[in-house]
Design an enzyme around this catalytic site. Sequence first.
Site, PDB file in Angstrom:
ATOM      1  N   TYR A  34       0.864  -1.202   0.000  1.00 53.60           N
ATOM      2  CA  TYR A  34       0.000   0.000   0.000  1.00 53.60           C
ATOM      3  C   TYR A  34       0.888   1.236   0.000  1.00 53.60           C
ATOM      4  O   TYR A  34       1.678   1.452   0.924  1.00 53.60           O
ATOM      5  CB  TYR A  34      -0.874  -0.051   1.244  1.00 53.60           C
ATOM      6  CG  TYR A  34      -2.120   0.795   1.224  1.00 53.60           C
ATOM      7  CD1 TYR A  34      -3.309   0.277   0.719  1.00 53.60           C
ATOM      8  CD2 TYR A  34      -2.135   2.078   1.755  1.00 53.60           C
ATOM      9  CE1 TYR A  34      -4.480   1.038   0.740  1.00 53.60           C
ATOM     10  CE2 TYR A  34      -3.297   2.838   1.775  1.00 53.60           C
ATOM     11  CZ  TYR A  34      -4.465   2.306   1.266  1.00 53.60           C
ATOM     12  OH  TYR A  34      -5.618   3.044   1.288  1.00 53.60           O
TER      13      TYR A  34
ATOM     14  N   TYR B 243      -5.360   5.094  -7.589  1.00 55.36           N
ATOM     15  CA  TYR B 243      -5.647   4.877  -6.165  1.00 55.36           C
ATOM     16  C   TYR B 243      -7.110   4.507  -6.004  1.00 55.36           C
ATOM     17  O   TYR B 243      -7.985   5.375  -6.047  1.00 55.36           O
ATOM     18  CB  TYR B 243      -5.330   6.140  -5.359  1.00 55.36           C
ATOM     19  CG  TYR B 243      -5.576   5.995  -3.877  1.00 55.36           C
ATOM     20  CD1 TYR B 243      -4.820   5.113  -3.116  1.00 55.36           C
ATOM     21  CD2 TYR B 243      -6.543   6.749  -3.229  1.00 55.36           C
ATOM     22  CE1 TYR B 243      -5.030   4.978  -1.747  1.00 55.36           C
ATOM     23  CE2 TYR B 243      -6.758   6.633  -1.861  1.00 55.36           C
ATOM     24  CZ  TYR B 243      -5.998   5.749  -1.132  1.00 55.36           C
ATOM     25  OH  TYR B 243      -6.203   5.629   0.226  1.00 55.36           O
TER      26      TYR B 243
END
Lengths: 406, 165
Positions: A309, A360
């Site tokens: 992430y 994203y």
Amino acid sequence: MSIKDQAAVVGVGATPYYKRGQSYPQSELEMACKATLLALEDAGLTINDLDGFAIYSYSCDPAQVASTLGVPEVRFAASLTSGGGGCAGALGLAAAAIHGGMANVCVTLMTLQQHKRRLGGSAVDGVLAYATMSEGGGAYGGSGIGPSVAFTANNGLLSPGHSFSLLTKRHMHQYGTKREHMAEVVMSSRENAIRRPLTALNRKPLTIDDYFNARMISDPLCLLDYTMESDGAVAVITVSAERARDLRQPPVYIMGSAHGGTGRWGPAIFRYFQAPDDEFASSGHRPVAKRVYEMAGITPGDVDVALLYDHFSPMVIMQLEDYGFCGIGEGGPFVADGNIRWGTGSIPVNTHGGNLSEAYIIGMTHVREAVEQLRGVAVNQVEDAEIALVTGGPASLPVSATLLRR
Amino acid sequence: MTDSSTATPNPFGELRQGVFPSILKDPHADETTQPFWDAAADGRLVATRCTNCGTFRIPPAPYCYACQHTDTEWVELPGTGTIYTFTIVRHPLAPDLAPTVPYASGVIELDGTQGAGARMICNIVDVDVETVQIGDRVEIVWERVSDTMSTPRVRPIGGPPGAGA
Ligand SMILES: [Zn+2]
């Protein structure tokens, strides 16, 4: 009893990725449905097979999706708490539901549209609203300003970028991490994105000079250290390992999944910054890493590709440490030595371009890439990739990780 | 984008480079936090300490995270501490806040406490932000923003790092 190898990801579906706001006038619900149907189709299943929602960050309202698509019967609907930190862990939630006999076919998804809102902007908007409000109005929910708000509202630190710059600054202080190291994370991601014209939103070639010339936002984080802001939806379908063998795609087995973190990490990074000294300058993932490796029965050396992430570039460096790819505090030099590069590095990271350069969608792009790597169909394919690590967070608890194998 | 030089008054009031404005003008206190703000009005820093194990906690919370006891006492602290980490905000949160950047804000470990668990997050003022370092010694200065609230900020002081508890 554990969920190790009991379930598999068998379908992936996604809308196109869009720059912030550009998915409008589709709705988030519409995109959630679109991705779900594509994921079912990819698996060779239909809406009549779907009976579970294993989500995170309350990404959609299962009631709405099920009603819109006409799911015959919902048997499981649960979300990991908090935000994007739960994305990888939601696969574990799906596996638990299936292994526990509560559902047969689970969807895990994120749908995101930043047309009228920006993630990370709520505190900022709150500031503005509060400063300009008339008597009786309120930025923090009418008159519901809690007594703890006053301990943070006036300090000037109100956005996620501020929070992560504090962790980064401390990491630089403790371990000598440099901006050059963060630049390498950014440039490696960009190189991977450049080779992915079909999905990656930012494929502009990037030099180290470009990095150092980028606008500084919250020192030491510059614009290029921040995630992109995107729209879109990604869904994956999980079924039992047994059922997976008869479906359209090669199964991607869930070897292990974990979420959580130490209690004192808590909501710390966004409000009170009270994590103990030995954990402060970290990704908060260490206890989750330990558990996910134990469940899977593997070590970091067994992982072929890592989808970490990357809402902020230094968080990749801290996760490399916390997942044992290098020693604590050694993440900076580790990336500087080329270890995360596709094709040449010891542990290729974010081969899809990550949040920094591809898109994203709050972690689900990482899940999608892990599955494509293990099917052997990734654009930046890691040769003979057998095991992939996917993570969610750092963020408020829970942060999460899942290990997948082909 | 608003131009602060036009006739429209800035919603944040008078702004200065390096100082984040006190956007909250009332602490919205309850009985667990009111003593903090009462002391703040006098220019004093107080914090809750567990009567069972001595762990400080800021802001006040119903349980001690170290021993789960609920009883606390208010203890006056020297109001000095050390910068644990910080950031220099160079891009404003909103266009109206442009006159405030760059400003420095950071996490302060307070003298007289155990550190983590009782840290405070403060705007670091009266300083050239380019010179701020982790480990710098600071003291709290209070900005009176209303009859009910004083905002704590910190500014540099002399003296060796780590001279506190
Ligand atoms: Zn105690």
